[in-house]
Scaffold this motif. Sequence first.
Motif, short mmCIF file in Angstrom:
data_model
loop_
_atom_site.label_atom_id
_atom_site.label_comp_id
_atom_site.label_asym_id
_atom_site.label_seq_id
_atom_site.Cartn_x
_atom_site.Cartn_y
_atom_site.Cartn_z
N TYR A 459 54.55 71.44 50.85
CA TYR A 459 53.28 71.14 50.37
C TYR A 459 53.76 71.21 48.58
CZ TYR A 459 52.37 75.92 49.48
OH TYR A 459 52.83 77.93 49.29
N ILE A 460 53.07 70.13 47.69
CA ILE A 460 53.48 70.27 46.40
C ILE A 460 52.57 70.78 45.92
CG2 ILE A 460 53.84 68.83 44.48
CD1 ILE A 460 54.02 66.79 46.02
N GLU A 461 52.44 71.92 44.50
CA GLU A 461 52.33 73.05 43.86
C GLU A 461 52.08 72.64 43.40
OE1 GLU A 461 50.84 77.11 45.14
OE2 GLU A 461 52.07 77.26 43.91
N ILE A 462 50.43 72.57 41.95
CA ILE A 462 50.81 72.18 40.62
C ILE A 462 49.74 72.84 39.71
CG2 ILE A 462 50.25 70.79 38.92
CD1 ILE A 462 50.71 68.44 41.02
N SER A 463 49.65 72.97 38.98
CA SER A 463 48.62 74.58 38.17
C SER A 463 47.24 73.47 37.64
CB SER A 463 49.35 74.62 36.82
OG SER A 463 49.17 73.74 36.04
N LYS A 464 46.68 74.50 37.75
CA LYS A 464 45.15 73.75 37.52
C LYS A 464 45.21 72.89 36.18
CE LYS A 464 42.05 75.34 40.46
NZ LYS A 464 40.44 75.75 40.12
N VAL A 465 45.56 73.33 35.16
CA VAL A 465 45.69 72.36 34.10
C VAL A 465 46.01 71.21 33.81
CG1 VAL A 465 46.01 72.14 31.44
CG2 VAL A 465 45.04 74.86 32.63
N ALA A 466 46.93 71.25 34.83
CA ALA A 466 48.59 69.82 35.30
C ALA A 466 48.21 69.05 36.40
CB ALA A 466 49.40 70.87 35.19
N ALA A 467 46.75 69.83 36.81
CA ALA A 467 46.59 68.62 38.33
C ALA A 467 45.55 67.80 37.87
CB ALA A 467 45.63 70.11 39.05
N GLY A 475 50.34 58.77 44.87
CA GLY A 475 50.30 58.97 46.18
C GLY A 475 49.93 60.53 46.29
N TYR A 476 49.61 61.04 45.98
CA TYR A 476 49.26 62.68 45.99
C TYR A 476 48.12 62.36 46.59
CZ TYR A 476 52.78 64.35 43.18
OH TYR A 476 54.39 64.52 42.47
N THR A 477 47.88 63.63 47.90
CA THR A 477 46.37 64.24 48.17
C THR A 477 46.36 65.90 47.76
OG1 THR A 477 46.45 62.44 50.01
CG2 THR A 477 45.50 64.01 50.98
N ARG A 478 44.64 65.55 48.04
CA ARG A 478 44.53 67.38 47.77
C ARG A 478 44.34 67.59 48.83
NH1 ARG A 478 41.74 66.59 43.68
NH2 ARG A 478 42.09 67.67 42.07
N LYS A 479 44.87 68.66 49.19
CA LYS A 479 45.46 69.48 49.88
C LYS A 479 44.53 70.94 49.84
CE LYS A 479 46.18 69.16 54.80
NZ LYS A 479 45.97 68.58 56.38
N GLN A 480 44.36 71.60 49.60
CA GLN A 480 43.40 73.45 49.34
C GLN A 480 43.56 73.24 47.44
OE1 GLN A 480 46.23 75.66 50.65
NE2 GLN A 480 44.73 77.86 50.51
N THR A 481 42.73 73.59 47.31
CA THR A 481 42.08 74.00 46.39
C THR A 481 42.34 75.66 45.68
OG1 THR A 481 40.95 72.44 45.31
CG2 THR A 481 40.34 74.30 43.88
N LEU A 482 43.25 75.90 44.96
CA LEU A 482 43.34 78.07 44.81
C LEU A 482 42.85 78.19 43.07
CD1 LEU A 482 47.08 78.72 46.40
CD2 LEU A 482 44.45 78.41 47.52
N THR A 483 42.61 79.32 42.44
CA THR A 483 41.88 80.06 41.58
C THR A 483 42.66 79.66 40.77
OG1 THR A 483 41.39 82.26 43.30
CG2 THR A 483 41.79 82.10 39.94
N ASN A 484 43.70 79.02 40.78
CA ASN A 484 45.36 78.59 39.63
C ASN A 484 45.56 77.40 40.29
OD1 ASN A 484 44.10 80.89 37.84
ND2 ASN A 484 45.86 82.49 39.31
N ASN A 485 45.98 77.06 40.82
CA ASN A 485 46.89 76.45 41.19
C ASN A 485 46.09 74.93 42.13
OD1 ASN A 485 48.89 77.28 40.65
ND2 ASN A 485 48.77 78.60 42.07
N GLU A 486 47.01 73.88 42.22
CA GLU A 486 45.76 72.75 43.67
C GLU A 486 47.46 72.12 44.26
OE1 GLU A 486 43.10 72.02 43.71
OE2 GLU A 486 41.96 71.83 41.73
#
Length: 842
Positions: A459-467, A475-486
């Motif tokens: 998976y590709i992990e990006i910080s909440k702010v950058a997301a 072409g990104y599909t959101r898979k999971q939302t965490l406290t600090n990352n997407e």
Amino acid sequence: MAEKYTPMMEQYLNVKKNYPDTLLFYRVGDFYEMFFEDAVKASKELDLVLTGKAAGVEERIPMCGVPFHAVNAYIPRLVNKGFKVAICEQLTDPKLSQGLVERDVIRIITPGTMVDEIQDDRQSVYLAAIEDMVYGYSLAIVEMSTGENYVEEIDHQSVHLIQSLLKANVRECVVSSSFSEKLKNQIQEQGILISISDETKIDSIYDSLIIDIQKEALLKAYGRMLNYLQNTQKQALTHLRQPSLEKEEEALYMDFSTRLNLELVQPLRQSARAVTLWSFLDHCASAMGSRELKKWIERPLIQKEKIEERLNKVNWMMENMMDRSFIRDHLSRIYDLERIITRCAIGSANAVDVQRLGKTLAEVPDVLNRLPESFFPEFQHLDVLPDLFEKIDSALVENPPLLISNGGLFKDGYSAALDEVRSIQKNGQDFIMHLEAKERERTGIKTLKIAYNKVFGYYIEISKVAAQSVLPEWGYTRKQTLTNNERFISEELKAEEDRILHASQRAVELEKKLFQELMNSIKDQLWPLQILARALSQVDVYANLAEMSQKHQYVRPVFDDVILDIQSGKHPILEAQMKHPRYVANDIHLDAEKYLDLITGPNMGGKSTYMRQVALIVLLAQIGCYVPAKQCVMPIFDKIFTRIGASDDILSGHSTFMVEMKEANQALQEATNRSLILFDEIGRGTSTYDGMALAQAMMEYIAHVVKAKTMFSTHYHELTEMENYLDCVINEHVSVKQKDQDVTFLYKVEKGAAGHSYGINVARLAGLPESVLERAKDIQRDLENADHLQQAGFQFVEMKREDPMVSRLKDRLTGLDMDELSPKQAWQFLSDLQEEVKKHES
């Protein structure tokens, strides 16, 4: 409507009903879980948290669990408390299973069948199978972790049976369902688990093992053992060695009490400082050597040629110190080959075990090539298995993982197919790294990273702010939302993931196949591997005995038919523990005319130590070791009997005096003129007159009938007069130095009788009140002057020896219910009696 359990719990209950007397360790993912009553018991014994589990019914069921990778830390704790543990494993891959994962028991671990669960590599754990022949017992005894096993026959007496089990360190007994309930209870009182098996038929795959066992009863005991092991191990026992037929007359006989009194392998009192002869002598380089040394101590030799052969080997090791050092250095690098062989045979070995096998094989040629053929002919021309070593060495990496599923066991170049799959894996990883760099550059997000877990894959992990700046055209599909990352996925990433994971799975499958092929190569060499293990353990013992003998400046014993002459003998353990010149060496001389040594002197003066010292010197000599003395000439003894120290009978709960009399009786009945008897203050468990009368009668019986070499300590100073009436008696005493009312123990044994016992002086050293001591002196004077203590006259009384053979045959015949014997058993019983009588007459 009746409540129903979940499918998994139904599966658990179906498995559990087949193993009601075990704690079922049920594999669920990364844990072994226990349910219902098993969970309650295990949580209490292992200090685990008892929780509940929803199982389809209204109430949650009790549950506890342990991680699968740490299970060997928990199982020994349960087994050592007498529990049996059934390991229920997942037989199908949960990822590939369409429905419920298939599970079943792959092994049952019991107190007598431990392999990986033995926590001290130096210890051996035995299981015994018993066949009650009505007129006797047949035993088959096995050490599952090494494959050592033997059979033996003993008299139909419960005490003899229990002593045999205790001497062999048996932890579990397998008996028939019709076995005596009373005897089962007596065995269980010794902390030995009883298991039931009625199957005695021996599978044809074991024909080569039983070729030398002729008697039906021994075959039944052996068959009971084999069937029980197969039922618990769930497989054929390909690692078992050829069984030996143990005979008491082929080794120095010592009953269990004698072994305990002399603290040969088990201390009388458990403490951190307790030292046995085994623990003192054992500086072997390997666990195999330690276990072999223990066997030697428990069964000293009685054939002069074999003892001299061992002494010659020890002597060569002593004279060739550089060779010995070289051998011990290489032995220190070997692993426990015996137990590795077993793990390979039963399928529990991992890559680390196999690598250790390879490292051990690498050391074998250096060890054996250093031994000259003139002294070690039996170790020459052994197959050191160079092809197997090369195969293992070329196969495994330096530090292989414990689990095959982790991959990475085999070296690059070992398998072309594996190399190809690994290349795909490596290219895939390179692709992931390049993709991560490309995506950072394309998106401008410098903290973007590509990671992996078992749930989502890559998976590709990006910080909440950058997301927040992610664009649809990426072409990104959101898979999971965490406290600090997407976390996102992309088509390109998922396409590559399939290729990488397929290669990873294929690599693991290939490594499993390659590892099984490697294991099959090892299994094909079990027999020569066992021969090598036996050779290495014996070489280790010889080198160890030489090291200890040289370190402590021991001397080589010389064997004579009748003379026991030890000059400046020392107790091996005390001499090493005490600083010079505190330890006092002592002599002993007994021969054909003077063979009964009567020792007097105060308590704490060293009488018991002196007697033990002589016994330990004899034992060291007869295992083939040098001894702590300036000179040692001795006969080869056939039996040693001891009565040292006051203790209740652990076998039957008898009083101290009864124990004294039973042990004395065994010595008087069984000893020959080639035996050694050690009696320490016989008769003290009863009144003065009774005790003195019994002591005198026993001395006369030994003098006129048994004629064994005997050391007899006593507080009955009247007995010292026997030197004037019995030609075979010599008086000795442990000397003390007395000044006023104080005494100093000199621990020196000198000729002649002691002046008095110094009991009151010793009591003063112990700190008794002065008024008690003064009153005791007054009473002592009155008793010494009293007419009623006039010594009875000593005179020779004709004493006839009761032939122990006659007594034993009488007991066996009168204790037999003929109606219980089959015609075949009756014939075998008669044949055994005839053989015993012929052996006795010869």
